[in-house]
Design a protein around this motif. Sequence first.
Motif, PDB file in Angstrom:
ATOM      1  N   GLU A   9      22.175  91.256 -12.674  1.00 24.66           N
ATOM      2  CA  GLU A   9      23.359  90.627 -12.083  1.00 24.66           C
ATOM      3  C   GLU A   9      22.992  89.904 -10.795  1.00 24.66           C
ATOM      4  O   GLU A   9      23.497  88.815 -10.503  1.00 24.66           O
ATOM      5  N   VAL A  10      22.110  90.528 -10.001  1.00 25.92           N
ATOM      6  CA  VAL A  10      21.660  89.880  -8.757  1.00 25.92           C
ATOM      7  C   VAL A  10      20.897  88.596  -9.090  1.00 25.92           C
ATOM      8  O   VAL A  10      21.118  87.546  -8.468  1.00 25.92           O
ATOM      9  N   LEU A  11      20.011  88.658 -10.085  1.00 21.94           N
ATOM     10  CA  LEU A  11      19.273  87.461 -10.492  1.00 21.94           C
ATOM     11  C   LEU A  11      20.234  86.376 -10.986  1.00 21.94           C
ATOM     12  O   LEU A  11      20.102  85.203 -10.620  1.00 21.94           O
ATOM     13  N   ARG A  12      21.207  86.787 -11.790  1.00 20.28           N
ATOM     14  CA  ARG A  12      22.184  85.821 -12.312  1.00 20.28           C
ATOM     15  C   ARG A  12      22.924  85.145 -11.160  1.00 20.28           C
ATOM     16  O   ARG A  12      23.137  83.928 -11.166  1.00 20.28           O
ATOM     17  N   ALA A  13      23.303  85.918 -10.157  1.00 19.46           N
ATOM     18  CA  ALA A  13      24.019  85.370  -9.006  1.00 19.46           C
ATOM     19  C   ALA A  13      23.130  84.397  -8.221  1.00 19.46           C
ATOM     20  O   ALA A  13      23.595  83.346  -7.764  1.00 19.46           O
ATOM     21  N   ILE A  14      21.851  84.741  -8.060  1.00 22.52           N
ATOM     22  CA  ILE A  14      20.924  83.851  -7.347  1.00 22.52           C
ATOM     23  C   ILE A  14      20.783  82.528  -8.095  1.00 22.52           C
ATOM     24  O   ILE A  14      20.830  81.445  -7.488  1.00 22.52           O
ATOM     25  N   VAL A  15      20.604  82.599  -9.414  1.00 22.36           N
ATOM     26  CA  VAL A  15      20.469  81.375 -10.212  1.00 22.36           C
ATOM     27  C   VAL A  15      21.725  80.522 -10.077  1.00 22.36           C
ATOM     28  O   VAL A  15      21.660  79.307  -9.828  1.00 22.36           O
ATOM     29  N   GLN A  16      22.891  81.138 -10.232  1.00 17.01           N
ATOM     30  CA  GLN A  16      24.148  80.376 -10.167  1.00 17.01           C
ATOM     31  C   GLN A  16      24.332  79.709  -8.814  1.00 17.01           C
ATOM     32  O   GLN A  16      24.715  78.533  -8.725  1.00 17.01           O
ATOM     33  N   ASP A  17      24.050  80.463  -7.742  1.00 17.07           N
ATOM     34  CA  ASP A  17      24.234  79.894  -6.402  1.00 17.07           C
ATOM     35  C   ASP A  17      23.230  78.776  -6.131  1.00 17.07           C
ATOM     36  O   ASP A  17      23.575  77.745  -5.533  1.00 17.07           O
ATOM     37  N   TYR A  18      21.991  78.966  -6.545  1.00 18.05           N
ATOM     38  CA  TYR A  18      20.971  77.948  -6.281  1.00 18.05           C
ATOM     39  C   TYR A  18      21.257  76.671  -7.070  1.00 18.05           C
ATOM     40  O   TYR A  18      21.081  75.559  -6.546  1.00 18.05           O
ATOM     41  N   VAL A  19      21.706  76.811  -8.311  1.00 18.08           N
ATOM     42  CA  VAL A  19      22.061  75.635  -9.113  1.00 18.08           C
ATOM     43  C   VAL A  19      23.209  74.870  -8.446  1.00 18.08           C
ATOM     44  O   VAL A  19      23.212  73.647  -8.395  1.00 18.08           O
ATOM     45  N   GLU A  20      24.151  75.631  -7.899  1.00 14.88           N
ATOM     46  CA  GLU A  20      25.339  75.005  -7.310  1.00 14.88           C
ATOM     47  C   GLU A  20      25.075  74.399  -5.940  1.00 14.88           C
ATOM     48  O   GLU A  20      25.528  73.295  -5.635  1.00 14.88           O
ATOM     49  N   THR A  21      24.309  75.101  -5.097  1.00 14.77           N
ATOM     50  CA  THR A  21      24.159  74.660  -3.702  1.00 14.77           C
ATOM     51  C   THR A  21      22.858  73.930  -3.419  1.00 14.77           C
ATOM     52  O   THR A  21      22.748  73.236  -2.415  1.00 14.77           O
ATOM     53  N   ARG A  22      21.844  74.112  -4.282  1.00 15.38           N
ATOM     54  CA  ARG A  22      20.496  73.573  -4.071  1.00 15.38           C
ATOM     55  C   ARG A  22      19.835  74.130  -2.817  1.00 15.38           C
ATOM     56  O   ARG A  22      18.871  73.562  -2.307  1.00 15.38           O
ATOM     57  N   GLU A  23      20.364  75.229  -2.312  1.00 11.28           N
ATOM     58  CA  GLU A  23      19.807  75.871  -1.123  1.00 11.28           C
ATOM     59  C   GLU A  23      19.296  77.262  -1.483  1.00 11.28           C
ATOM     60  O   GLU A  23      19.890  77.954  -2.312  1.00 11.28           O
ATOM     61  N   PRO A  24      18.183  77.714  -0.853  1.00  8.72           N
ATOM     62  CA  PRO A  24      17.733  79.091  -1.073  1.00  8.72           C
ATOM     63  C   PRO A  24      18.872  80.074  -0.783  1.00  8.72           C
ATOM     64  O   PRO A  24      19.692  79.845   0.107  1.00  8.72           O
ATOM     65  N   SER A  62      11.704  83.012   6.603  1.00  5.61           N
ATOM     66  CA  SER A  62      13.077  83.063   7.117  1.00  5.61           C
ATOM     67  C   SER A  62      14.070  82.334   6.217  1.00  5.61           C
ATOM     68  O   SER A  62      15.165  82.002   6.656  1.00  5.61           O
ATOM     69  N   ALA A  63      13.663  82.049   4.989  1.00  5.01           N
ATOM     70  CA  ALA A  63      14.587  81.396   4.051  1.00  5.01           C
ATOM     71  C   ALA A  63      15.075  82.422   3.049  1.00  5.01           C
ATOM     72  O   ALA A  63      14.546  83.533   2.940  1.00  5.01           O
ATOM     73  N   GLY A  64      16.102  82.033   2.295  1.00  6.88           N
ATOM     74  CA  GLY A  64      16.534  82.861   1.187  1.00  6.88           C
ATOM     75  C   GLY A  64      15.560  82.721   0.032  1.00  6.88           C
ATOM     76  O   GLY A  64      14.436  82.248   0.201  1.00  6.88           O
ATOM     77  N   ARG A  65      16.007  83.113  -1.135  1.00  8.68           N
ATOM     78  CA  ARG A  65      15.144  83.090  -2.313  1.00  8.68           C
ATOM     79  C   ARG A  65      15.629  82.050  -3.318  1.00  8.68           C
ATOM     80  O   ARG A  65      16.804  81.711  -3.376  1.00  8.68           O
ATOM     81  N   VAL A  66      14.682  81.590  -4.132  1.00 10.11           N
ATOM     82  CA  VAL A  66      15.005  80.669  -5.228  1.00 10.11           C
ATOM     83  C   VAL A  66      14.396  81.236  -6.509  1.00 10.11           C
ATOM     84  O   VAL A  66      13.393  81.961  -6.456  1.00 10.11           O
ATOM     85  N   PRO A  67      14.971  80.934  -7.660  1.00  7.01           N
ATOM     86  CA  PRO A  67      14.410  81.460  -8.911  1.00  7.01           C
ATOM     87  C   PRO A  67      13.072  80.794  -9.227  1.00  7.01           C
ATOM     88  O   PRO A  67      12.819  79.643  -8.896  1.00  7.01           O
ATOM     89  N   THR A  68      12.197  81.543  -9.889  1.00  9.77           N
ATOM     90  CA  THR A  68      10.960  80.987 -10.440  1.00  9.77           C
ATOM     91  C   THR A  68      11.215  80.605 -11.896  1.00  9.77           C
ATOM     92  O   THR A  68      12.284  80.884 -12.451  1.00  9.77           O
ATOM     93  N   ASP A  69      10.218  79.974 -12.527  1.00  5.73           N
ATOM     94  CA  ASP A  69      10.349  79.668 -13.959  1.00  5.73           C
ATOM     95  C   ASP A  69      10.611  80.939 -14.764  1.00  5.73           C
ATOM     96  O   ASP A  69      11.418  80.956 -15.699  1.00  5.73           O
ATOM     97  N   ALA A  70       9.915  82.021 -14.384  1.00  9.29           N
ATOM     98  CA  ALA A  70      10.119  83.300 -15.079  1.00  9.29           C
ATOM     99  C   ALA A  70      11.542  83.813 -14.874  1.00  9.29           C
ATOM    100  O   ALA A  70      12.148  84.391 -15.791  1.00  9.29           O
ATOM    101  N   GLY A  71      12.081  83.580 -13.683  1.00  9.73           N
ATOM    102  CA  GLY A  71      13.464  83.987 -13.405  1.00  9.73           C
ATOM    103  C   GLY A  71      14.459  83.215 -14.252  1.00  9.73           C
ATOM    104  O   GLY A  71      15.408  83.788 -14.814  1.00  9.73           O
ATOM    105  N   TYR A  72      14.259  81.891 -14.327  1.00  4.89           N
ATOM    106  CA  TYR A  72      15.140  81.084 -15.188  1.00  4.89           C
ATOM    107  C   TYR A  72      15.024  81.533 -16.648  1.00  4.89           C
ATOM    108  O   TYR A  72      16.013  81.605 -17.375  1.00  4.89           O
TER     109      TYR A  72
END
Length: 340
Positions: A9-24, A62-72
């Motif tokens: 669920e955490v990974l899903r949330a990270i992917v959704q937020d990164y796709v939407e905001t383009r920010e870590p 000091s940045a947030g996280r972004v998904p990797t290819d494996a995460g996607y």
Amino acid sequence: MSLDDRKLEVLRAIVQDYVETREPVGSKALVERHQLGVSPATVRNDMAVLEEEGYIRQPHTSAGRVPTDAGYRLFVDRLTRIKPLSPAERRAIERFMVGVVDLDDVVHRTVRLLAQLTRQVAVVQYPSLSRSAVRHLELVPISTTRLTLVMITDTGRVEQRLVEMPGPVAPDDVWEMRRRVNEKLAGQKLADTPVLVQKLVDETAPDRRPTMACLASVLLETLVERSEERLALAGTANLTRGGVLDFQGTLRPVLEALEEEVILLKLIGDLEPSTTRVRIGDENEIDNLRSASVVSSGYGPGATIVGGLGVLGPTRMDYPGTIATVRAVARYVGDLLAQN
């Protein structure tokens, strides 16, 4: 280590937020934006595990996280449901495709529609002749010694050839040849036609055999020897929208890859019925496309696949929405071909 449902669920949330905001994405933003039901400290721990497992990464300190290819990939593999198309999107598909006049029109409308709905680069393969069947063959006299051969396939593809006869041919003989070729070839897969064309010649009376042999050679050229595949491409400008693809600061490798039809056929071809394929980043065989994702599907009437279609975009794409759109458009085009 297998991830439990909470970390997914955490990974899903990270992917959704990164796709939407383009920010870590940081843990604080995750807790604020999503009902995860756990404390910020737990989310940080889960993110640490996801990073250790290679599903997310920190682009800089000091940045947030972004998904990797494996995460996607894990996100796509664990999709419990594909985002359904909205009524407006379904109406858009129907409106866009209403009143198509021929196969070229179907293909060009389809590729423009895919590019508009997904905001990605869209590719559509024309129905492959090798997978098509003969619907009808027409012989049109131009003069006493010249005919136009017109082949129409079950997918609506039309091929024309000029036939130079060895001597004058009477209208009744043209009619008889038309009857015989349709009787023998209509409904047959193009790949199965060479032996049938030879039978046409063998079964012709000796005095008319030179004429039928002449027609047969053009028939074979039309039915068999056209091995090249045709493609339509749209939406290349979408590559530049908002820094969509950052290939080490240049789009040149991607644009060069998109100019190669063999590469495009590899991206969208060889799919089974009702199959949607998602290739993410390094999963692409083409070096120049290792920073892109490709969502593709086969299409055709009923359970028969006659071609492929798909979209290419950044790994940071809306996978649920893109998969749903590609599937829906493929299904709609298949229904169109089945009706014609």
